[in-house]
Design an enzyme around this catalytic site. Structure first.
Site, PDB file in Angstrom:
ATOM      1  CG  HIS A 134      -1.859  -1.139   1.406  1.00 21.29           C
ATOM      2  ND1 HIS A 134      -2.323  -1.598   2.504  1.00 21.29           N
ATOM      3  CD2 HIS A 134      -2.621  -1.543   0.361  1.00 21.29           C
ATOM      4  CE1 HIS A 134      -3.255  -2.368   2.237  1.00 21.29           C
ATOM      5  NE2 HIS A 134      -3.459  -2.409   1.075  1.00 21.29           N
ATOM      6  NE  ARG A 154      -2.388  -7.813  -3.921  1.00 20.60           N
ATOM      7  CZ  ARG A 154      -2.898  -8.860  -3.157  1.00 20.60           C
ATOM      8  NH1 ARG A 154      -2.123  -9.232  -2.377  1.00 20.60           N
ATOM      9  NH2 ARG A 154      -4.132  -9.258  -3.488  1.00 20.60           N
TER      10      ARG A 154
END
Length: 180
Positions: free
Chosen positions: A22, A95
């Site tokens: 993040h 991801r």
């Protein structure tokens, strides 16, 4: 000459707990936009590990060096919150291939709901592509000896102590329940 409107982006998620992945997306996004709002989605049907206020405080500390990053909590649809703060971009981190499918579906729905909002995807840096909040919770709660050093491979230092304190408190409360 007409003044150029600031480029405002929103990066929304639960961030429970906040990870190095993040942080990577936020720092890279902050370099791309004039203002980046980290939007903490609050779902009243879920029991998060950290309260929205705790997540906001932690992220405020982590990004104190980035004056163009703000943190806010919201309920409801992300597109509605994005519009309310004047965002024109929804920033998303990707991801894995399975993330791409999910994010693509969400981006299409968001485009139908808010055609004026663009979705921008940033690929996770390879060293963070395996990290998820779910993984962190599992390591911290299920690992017999989850240590500060182990967790620092996945989460910012500012998150480690509060995470370990929460896990220890839950373990202690759980043991107290079993003894009754």
């Amino acid at each position: 000459m007409k003044p150029v409107a600031p480029r405002v982006a929103i990066y929304a998620g639960s961030f429970d707990p906040f990870t190095l992945g993040h942080e990577d997306i936020v720092r890279r996004g902050a370099a791309l936009f004039d203002r980046l709002v980290i939007a903490i989605g609050i779902n009243p049907d879920k029991q998060p590990l950290f309260s929205a206020a705790e997540r906001q405080e932690i992220m405020g500390d982590i990004f104190a060096d980035l004056p163009n990053v703000q943190i806010a909590g919201f309920t409801g649809l992300t597109v509605d919150f994005a519009r309310s703060i004047g965002a024109s971009v929804m920033l998303r981190g990707v991801r894995t291939v399975s993330d791409i499918e999910t994010e693509f579906t969400m981006a299409l729905a968001n485009h139908i709901l808010a055609p004026d909002l663009e979705t921008v995807f940033l690929m996770a840096s390879e060293r963070f592509s395996h990290i998820s909040s779910t993984l962190i919770k599992q390591i911290a709660t299920m690992g017999r000896d989850a240590s500060r050093e182990q967790l620092l491979k996945f989460i910012p230092e500012r998150v480690v102590t509060p995470l370990l304190e929460k896990v220890q408190r839950e373990r202690a409360e759980g043991m107290g329940d079993r003894g009754q």
